[in-house]
Write a protein that holds these residues in place. Structure first.
Motif, mmCIF file in Angstrom:
data_model
loop_
_atom_site.group_PDB
_atom_site.id
_atom_site.type_symbol
_atom_site.label_atom_id
_atom_site.label_comp_id
_atom_site.label_asym_id
_atom_site.label_seq_id
_atom_site.Cartn_x
_atom_site.Cartn_y
_atom_site.Cartn_z
ATOM 1 N N LYS A 202 58.123 83.617 60.017
ATOM 2 C CA LYS A 202 59.153 83.203 60.968
ATOM 3 C C LYS A 202 58.529 82.341 62.056
ATOM 4 O O LYS A 202 57.496 82.695 62.633
ATOM 5 N N TRP A 203 59.183 81.216 62.329
ATOM 6 C CA TRP A 203 58.698 80.319 63.382
ATOM 7 C C TRP A 203 59.858 79.499 63.907
ATOM 8 O O TRP A 203 60.641 78.927 63.143
ATOM 9 N N ASN A 204 60.008 79.479 65.230
ATOM 10 C CA ASN A 204 61.096 78.746 65.896
ATOM 11 C C ASN A 204 62.475 79.088 65.330
ATOM 12 O O ASN A 204 63.313 78.218 65.116
ATOM 13 N N LEU B 49 48.116 70.459 61.922
ATOM 14 C CA LEU B 49 49.242 70.612 62.848
ATOM 15 C C LEU B 49 50.061 71.862 62.553
ATOM 16 O O LEU B 49 51.050 72.127 63.241
ATOM 17 N N LEU B 50 49.653 72.647 61.572
ATOM 18 C CA LEU B 50 50.399 73.848 61.212
ATOM 19 C C LEU B 50 50.255 74.881 62.333
ATOM 20 O O LEU B 50 49.150 75.153 62.797
ATOM 21 N N PRO B 51 51.360 75.469 62.795
ATOM 22 C CA PRO B 51 51.268 76.486 63.866
ATOM 23 C C PRO B 51 50.361 77.645 63.465
ATOM 24 O O PRO B 51 50.254 78.005 62.290
#
Length: 327
Positions: free
Chosen positions: A309-311, A140-142
Protein backbone atom coordinates in the motif's frame (compact mmCIF):
# COMPACT_ATOMS: atom_id res chain seq x y z
CA UNK A 1 -40.17 -16.32 -60.74
CA UNK A 2 -36.75 -17.51 -59.51
CA UNK A 3 -34.73 -15.92 -56.69
CA UNK A 4 -31.91 -13.56 -57.61
CA UNK A 5 -28.60 -14.42 -55.89
CA UNK A 6 -26.95 -11.38 -54.34
CA UNK A 7 -23.27 -11.59 -53.41
CA UNK A 8 -21.53 -9.60 -50.70
CA UNK A 9 -17.94 -8.46 -51.10
CA UNK A 10 -15.68 -10.58 -48.85
CA UNK A 11 -13.39 -7.58 -48.39
CA UNK A 12 -15.77 -4.75 -47.45
CA UNK A 13 -19.24 -6.34 -47.25
CA UNK A 14 -20.75 -4.21 -50.03
CA UNK A 15 -23.07 -5.60 -52.70
CA UNK A 16 -21.15 -6.56 -55.84
CA UNK A 17 -22.26 -6.99 -59.47
CA UNK A 18 -21.06 -8.41 -62.78
CA UNK A 19 -18.88 -6.08 -64.84
CA UNK A 20 -19.29 -6.95 -68.52
CA UNK A 21 -16.15 -5.03 -69.49
CA UNK A 22 -13.82 -7.28 -67.54
CA UNK A 23 -16.16 -10.31 -67.44
CA UNK A 24 -15.81 -10.55 -63.67
CA UNK A 25 -17.72 -9.65 -60.53
CA UNK A 26 -16.59 -6.28 -59.17
CA UNK A 27 -17.20 -4.37 -55.96
CA UNK A 28 -18.11 -0.71 -56.65
CA UNK A 29 -16.99 0.27 -53.14
CA UNK A 30 -13.44 -1.09 -52.91
CA UNK A 31 -12.87 -1.96 -56.62
CA UNK A 32 -11.93 -5.57 -55.83
CA UNK A 33 -12.52 -8.03 -58.69
CA UNK A 34 -13.63 -11.66 -58.28
CA UNK A 35 -14.05 -14.73 -60.44
CA UNK A 36 -17.59 -16.12 -60.27
CA UNK A 37 -16.34 -19.58 -59.19
CA UNK A 38 -14.51 -18.09 -56.21
CA UNK A 39 -17.60 -16.22 -55.05
CA UNK A 40 -19.83 -19.28 -55.33
CA UNK A 41 -17.45 -21.29 -53.15
CA UNK A 42 -17.26 -18.44 -50.66
CA UNK A 43 -21.06 -18.19 -50.51
CA UNK A 44 -21.46 -21.93 -49.97
CA UNK A 45 -18.98 -21.83 -47.10
CA UNK A 46 -20.90 -19.02 -45.41
CA UNK A 47 -24.18 -20.93 -45.73
CA UNK A 48 -22.66 -23.94 -43.99
CA UNK A 49 -21.46 -21.97 -40.99
CA UNK A 50 -23.19 -22.62 -37.68
CA UNK A 51 -23.63 -20.51 -34.59
CA UNK A 52 -21.21 -20.81 -31.71
CA UNK A 53 -22.01 -23.51 -29.16
CA UNK A 54 -20.55 -23.18 -25.67
CA UNK A 55 -21.62 -26.29 -23.76
CA UNK A 56 -19.29 -27.52 -21.04
CA UNK A 57 -19.16 -30.62 -18.90
CA UNK A 58 -18.58 -28.85 -15.59
CA UNK A 59 -18.45 -31.92 -13.35
CA UNK A 60 -15.08 -30.84 -12.03
CA UNK A 61 -13.80 -31.89 -8.63
CA UNK A 62 -15.57 -34.13 -6.17
CA UNK A 63 -16.88 -33.97 -2.64
CA UNK A 64 -14.35 -34.15 0.18
CA UNK A 65 -14.01 -37.56 1.82
CA UNK A 66 -14.63 -38.18 5.51
CA UNK A 67 -11.81 -36.77 7.63
CA UNK A 68 -9.98 -35.09 4.73
CA UNK A 69 -10.73 -31.58 5.97
CA UNK A 70 -10.11 -32.18 9.68
CA UNK A 71 -6.83 -30.24 9.65
CA UNK A 72 -8.06 -27.33 7.54
CA UNK A 73 -9.45 -24.01 8.70
CA UNK A 74 -10.96 -21.06 6.85
CA UNK A 75 -9.67 -17.54 7.42
CA UNK A 76 -11.60 -14.46 6.39
CA UNK A 77 -10.57 -10.85 5.98
CA UNK A 78 -12.98 -8.48 7.67
CA UNK A 79 -11.94 -5.71 5.29
CA UNK A 80 -12.14 -7.11 1.74
CA UNK A 81 -14.08 -10.31 2.47
CA UNK A 82 -11.38 -12.55 1.04
CA UNK A 83 -11.64 -16.14 2.29
CA UNK A 84 -8.66 -18.46 2.26
CA UNK A 85 -7.89 -21.95 3.53
CA UNK A 86 -4.92 -22.97 5.66
CA UNK A 87 -3.90 -25.70 8.04
CA UNK A 88 -4.75 -25.46 11.73
CA UNK A 89 -1.14 -24.61 12.64
CA UNK A 90 -1.11 -21.42 10.56
CA UNK A 91 -0.52 -18.44 12.84
CA UNK A 92 -2.56 -15.24 12.79
CA UNK A 93 -1.72 -13.54 9.55
CA UNK A 94 -2.47 -10.70 7.18
CA UNK A 95 -4.78 -10.89 4.17
CA UNK A 96 -2.73 -11.56 1.02
CA UNK A 97 -5.08 -9.36 -1.00
CA UNK A 98 -5.32 -6.15 1.04
CA UNK A 99 -2.86 -6.57 3.93
CA UNK A 100 -5.40 -6.28 6.75
CA UNK A 101 -5.57 -8.86 9.58
CA UNK A 102 -7.52 -12.05 8.98
CA UNK A 103 -9.34 -14.13 11.55
CA UNK A 104 -10.16 -17.81 11.83
CA UNK A 105 -13.81 -18.41 10.93
CA UNK A 106 -14.07 -22.16 11.51
CA UNK A 107 -13.80 -25.62 10.00
CA UNK A 108 -13.32 -25.69 6.24
CA UNK A 109 -16.39 -26.73 4.26
CA UNK A 110 -18.52 -25.99 1.22
CA UNK A 111 -16.11 -26.19 -1.73
CA UNK A 112 -15.19 -28.98 -4.12
CA UNK A 113 -12.03 -30.99 -3.67
CA UNK A 114 -9.49 -30.12 -6.41
CA UNK A 115 -8.64 -32.68 -9.08
CA UNK A 116 -5.02 -31.56 -9.36
CA UNK A 117 -2.37 -29.50 -7.61
CA UNK A 118 0.94 -28.17 -8.91
CA UNK A 119 3.15 -28.16 -5.80
CA UNK A 120 5.30 -25.15 -4.94
CA UNK A 121 8.71 -25.58 -6.51
CA UNK A 122 10.24 -22.31 -5.26
CA UNK A 123 10.34 -21.65 -1.51
CA UNK A 124 9.90 -18.36 0.32
CA UNK A 125 13.64 -17.62 0.19
CA UNK A 126 13.58 -17.88 -3.61
CA UNK A 127 10.43 -15.74 -3.77
CA UNK A 128 12.00 -12.94 -1.72
CA UNK A 129 15.18 -13.09 -3.80
CA UNK A 130 13.12 -12.85 -6.98
CA UNK A 131 11.23 -9.84 -5.67
CA UNK A 132 14.45 -8.07 -4.66
CA UNK A 133 15.87 -8.66 -8.16
CA UNK A 134 12.65 -7.28 -9.60
CA UNK A 135 12.96 -4.09 -7.53
CA UNK A 136 16.73 -3.64 -7.96
CA UNK A 137 17.80 -0.57 -9.91
CA UNK A 138 14.49 1.26 -9.47
CA UNK A 139 15.98 4.28 -7.70
CA UNK A 140 12.79 6.33 -7.53
CA UNK A 141 10.79 3.49 -5.98
CA UNK A 142 9.44 4.49 -2.52
CA UNK A 143 11.23 2.86 0.42
CA UNK A 144 8.09 0.99 1.53
CA UNK A 145 8.41 -1.33 -1.47
CA UNK A 146 11.99 -2.32 -0.58
CA UNK A 147 11.63 -2.56 3.18
CA UNK A 148 12.93 -5.97 4.28
CA UNK A 149 10.24 -6.43 6.93
CA UNK A 150 7.61 -5.82 4.27
CA UNK A 151 9.21 -8.22 1.78
CA UNK A 152 9.18 -10.87 4.53
CA UNK A 153 5.37 -10.70 4.36
CA UNK A 154 5.28 -12.35 0.92
CA UNK A 155 2.88 -15.31 1.04
CA UNK A 156 2.53 -18.57 -0.84
CA UNK A 157 -1.02 -19.10 -2.08
CA UNK A 158 -2.57 -21.91 -4.06
CA UNK A 159 -4.83 -20.13 -6.54
CA UNK A 160 -7.92 -22.01 -7.79
CA UNK A 161 -8.03 -22.53 -11.55
CA UNK A 162 -10.71 -24.09 -13.71
CA UNK A 163 -9.12 -26.01 -16.59
CA UNK A 164 -11.14 -26.22 -19.81
CA UNK A 165 -10.73 -28.81 -22.61
CA UNK A 166 -12.45 -28.39 -25.97
CA UNK A 167 -12.04 -28.29 -29.76
CA UNK A 168 -12.72 -25.37 -32.07
CA UNK A 169 -13.39 -25.03 -35.79
CA UNK A 170 -12.28 -21.83 -37.46
CA UNK A 171 -12.97 -20.22 -40.83
CA UNK A 172 -11.07 -16.97 -41.35
CA UNK A 173 -10.64 -14.79 -44.43
CA UNK A 174 -8.01 -12.15 -44.94
CA UNK A 175 -7.38 -9.36 -47.39
CA UNK A 176 -3.71 -9.48 -48.34
CA UNK A 177 -1.46 -7.45 -50.60
CA UNK A 178 1.74 -7.95 -52.54
CA UNK A 179 3.73 -4.88 -53.54
CA UNK A 180 6.24 -4.62 -56.38
CA UNK A 181 8.30 -1.50 -57.14
CA UNK A 182 10.53 -0.64 -60.10
CA UNK A 183 11.69 2.38 -62.04
CA UNK A 184 12.91 3.53 -65.43
CA UNK A 185 14.63 6.69 -66.62
CA UNK A 186 11.53 8.79 -66.13
CA UNK A 187 9.35 7.32 -63.39
CA UNK A 188 9.18 5.23 -60.24
CA UNK A 189 6.40 2.63 -60.26
CA UNK A 190 4.59 0.73 -57.50
CA UNK A 191 2.19 -2.10 -58.24
CA UNK A 192 -0.09 -3.34 -55.45
CA UNK A 193 -1.95 -6.62 -55.98
CA UNK A 194 -4.86 -7.61 -53.72
CA UNK A 195 -5.75 -11.16 -52.66
CA UNK A 196 -8.49 -12.84 -50.66
CA UNK A 197 -6.86 -15.55 -48.52
CA UNK A 198 -8.90 -18.22 -46.75
CA UNK A 199 -7.87 -20.40 -43.83
CA UNK A 200 -10.00 -23.07 -42.13
CA UNK A 201 -9.32 -25.95 -39.80
CA UNK A 202 -9.69 -27.45 -36.33
CA UNK A 203 -7.64 -26.80 -33.20
CA UNK A 204 -7.82 -28.81 -29.98
CA UNK A 205 -7.36 -27.09 -26.62
CA UNK A 206 -6.29 -28.83 -23.43
CA UNK A 207 -6.54 -27.33 -19.95
CA UNK A 208 -7.09 -23.67 -20.81
CA UNK A 209 -6.64 -22.09 -17.33
CA UNK A 210 -8.91 -19.42 -15.89
CA UNK A 211 -8.62 -18.47 -12.23
CA UNK A 212 -11.78 -18.96 -10.20
CA UNK A 213 -11.23 -16.14 -7.70
CA UNK A 214 -12.61 -12.64 -8.07
CA UNK A 215 -9.86 -11.40 -5.73
CA UNK A 216 -7.17 -12.33 -8.27
CA UNK A 217 -6.96 -10.03 -11.28
CA UNK A 218 -7.26 -12.06 -14.50
CA UNK A 219 -4.50 -10.14 -16.27
CA UNK A 220 -2.16 -10.61 -13.31
CA UNK A 221 -2.70 -14.38 -13.24
CA UNK A 222 -2.42 -14.70 -17.02
CA UNK A 223 0.81 -12.69 -16.98
CA UNK A 224 2.62 -15.22 -14.77
CA UNK A 225 1.63 -18.13 -17.01
CA UNK A 226 2.47 -20.63 -18.25
CA UNK A 227 2.34 -23.30 -15.57
CA UNK A 228 3.84 -26.66 -16.55
CA UNK A 229 1.00 -29.12 -16.08
CA UNK A 230 3.41 -32.05 -16.47
CA UNK A 231 4.31 -31.49 -12.82
CA UNK A 232 0.67 -31.60 -11.63
CA UNK A 233 -0.26 -34.43 -9.27
CA UNK A 234 -3.56 -35.71 -7.85
CA UNK A 235 -4.59 -33.43 -5.00
CA UNK A 236 -3.73 -34.27 -1.40
CA UNK A 237 -4.27 -32.00 1.60
CA UNK A 238 -0.61 -32.49 2.60
CA UNK A 239 0.41 -30.05 -0.16
CA UNK A 240 -1.38 -27.23 1.72
CA UNK A 241 0.88 -27.51 4.78
CA UNK A 242 2.64 -24.18 5.28
CA UNK A 243 0.69 -22.41 2.53
CA UNK A 244 -2.67 -20.76 2.02
CA UNK A 245 -5.25 -21.78 -0.56
CA UNK A 246 -7.81 -19.41 -2.01
CA UNK A 247 -11.40 -20.65 -2.07
CA UNK A 248 -12.95 -20.25 -5.52
CA UNK A 249 -15.96 -17.94 -5.66
CA UNK A 250 -16.73 -18.29 -9.37
CA UNK A 251 -18.24 -21.40 -10.92
CA UNK A 252 -17.02 -22.65 -14.33
CA UNK A 253 -20.24 -21.55 -16.06
CA UNK A 254 -19.49 -17.96 -15.03
CA UNK A 255 -16.10 -18.06 -16.78
CA UNK A 256 -16.85 -19.60 -20.17
CA UNK A 257 -16.85 -16.16 -21.79
CA UNK A 258 -13.26 -15.59 -20.65
CA UNK A 259 -12.31 -19.08 -21.87
CA UNK A 260 -13.77 -18.33 -25.28
CA UNK A 261 -11.86 -15.02 -25.50
CA UNK A 262 -8.54 -16.73 -24.77
CA UNK A 263 -9.26 -19.62 -27.10
CA UNK A 264 -10.51 -17.40 -29.93
CA UNK A 265 -7.42 -15.17 -29.76
CA UNK A 266 -5.14 -18.21 -29.85
CA UNK A 267 -6.93 -19.52 -32.94
CA UNK A 268 -6.67 -16.15 -34.70
CA UNK A 269 -2.96 -15.83 -33.91
CA UNK A 270 -2.25 -19.38 -35.09
CA UNK A 271 -4.14 -19.01 -38.37
CA UNK A 272 -2.73 -15.58 -39.21
CA UNK A 273 0.81 -16.88 -38.64
CA UNK A 274 0.20 -19.32 -41.53
CA UNK A 275 -0.52 -16.54 -44.05
CA UNK A 276 2.94 -15.83 -45.37
CA UNK A 277 4.51 -14.16 -48.38
CA UNK A 278 2.35 -11.01 -48.37
CA UNK A 279 3.23 -7.39 -47.65
CA UNK A 280 0.10 -6.87 -45.53
CA UNK A 281 -2.52 -9.20 -44.08
CA UNK A 282 -5.81 -7.85 -42.71
CA UNK A 283 -8.54 -10.10 -41.20
CA UNK A 284 -11.92 -9.42 -42.82
CA UNK A 285 -14.18 -12.21 -41.60
CA UNK A 286 -13.46 -14.41 -38.59
CA UNK A 287 -15.55 -17.32 -37.39
CA UNK A 288 -14.52 -19.52 -34.45
CA UNK A 289 -16.95 -22.21 -33.31
CA UNK A 290 -16.71 -24.59 -30.36
CA UNK A 291 -17.37 -28.02 -31.83
CA UNK A 292 -17.61 -30.44 -28.91
CA UNK A 293 -18.78 -30.70 -25.35
CA UNK A 294 -15.81 -29.42 -23.39
CA UNK A 295 -14.61 -30.91 -20.12
CA UNK A 296 -13.68 -28.88 -17.05
CA UNK A 297 -11.34 -29.86 -14.22
CA UNK A 298 -10.34 -28.04 -11.04
CA UNK A 299 -6.74 -27.41 -9.97
CA UNK A 300 -4.67 -25.40 -7.50
CA UNK A 301 -1.62 -23.57 -8.91
CA UNK A 302 1.20 -22.07 -6.78
CA UNK A 303 1.67 -18.29 -6.57
CA UNK A 304 3.81 -16.11 -4.30
CA UNK A 305 1.87 -12.93 -3.61
CA UNK A 306 2.58 -9.57 -1.97
CA UNK A 307 0.50 -6.40 -1.76
CA UNK A 308 2.04 -3.02 -1.02
CA UNK A 309 0.00 0.00 0.00
CA UNK A 310 1.29 3.43 -0.96
CA UNK A 311 -0.51 6.78 -1.29
CA UNK A 312 -3.88 5.13 -0.83
CA UNK A 313 -3.38 2.59 -3.60
CA UNK A 314 -2.58 -1.12 -3.50
CA UNK A 315 0.20 -2.51 -5.73
CA UNK A 316 0.33 -6.26 -6.29
CA UNK A 317 3.35 -8.45 -6.99
CA UNK A 318 2.82 -12.03 -8.10
CA UNK A 319 5.39 -14.72 -8.82
CA UNK A 320 4.78 -18.10 -10.38
CA UNK A 321 5.65 -20.53 -7.59
CA UNK A 322 6.73 -23.12 -10.13
CA UNK A 323 8.75 -21.16 -12.72
CA UNK A 324 9.69 -17.94 -10.89
CA UNK A 325 8.11 -15.60 -13.47
CA UNK A 326 7.46 -12.28 -11.70
CA UNK A 327 4.89 -9.60 -12.51
Amino acid sequence: MGNIQEYKCPCCGGAIHFDSTIQKMKCPFCDTEFEMEALQGYDEALNQEQADKMVWDTNAGEEWGEGETDGLRTYQCQSCGGEIVGDESMAASACPYCGNPIVVTGQFQGALKPDYVIPFKLDKKAAKAGLLRHLRGKRLLPKVFKDQNHIDEIKGIYVPFWLFDTDADADIRYRATKVRSWSDKNYNYTETRFFMVARSGNIGFTRVPVDGSTKMEDDLMESIEPFDFKEAVPFQTAYLAGYMADKYDQEPDELTGRVYERMEQSVKDCFEASVKGYATVTPKQEKVTVTNKGEVKYGLFPVWFLNTKWNGKTYSFAMNGQTGKMV
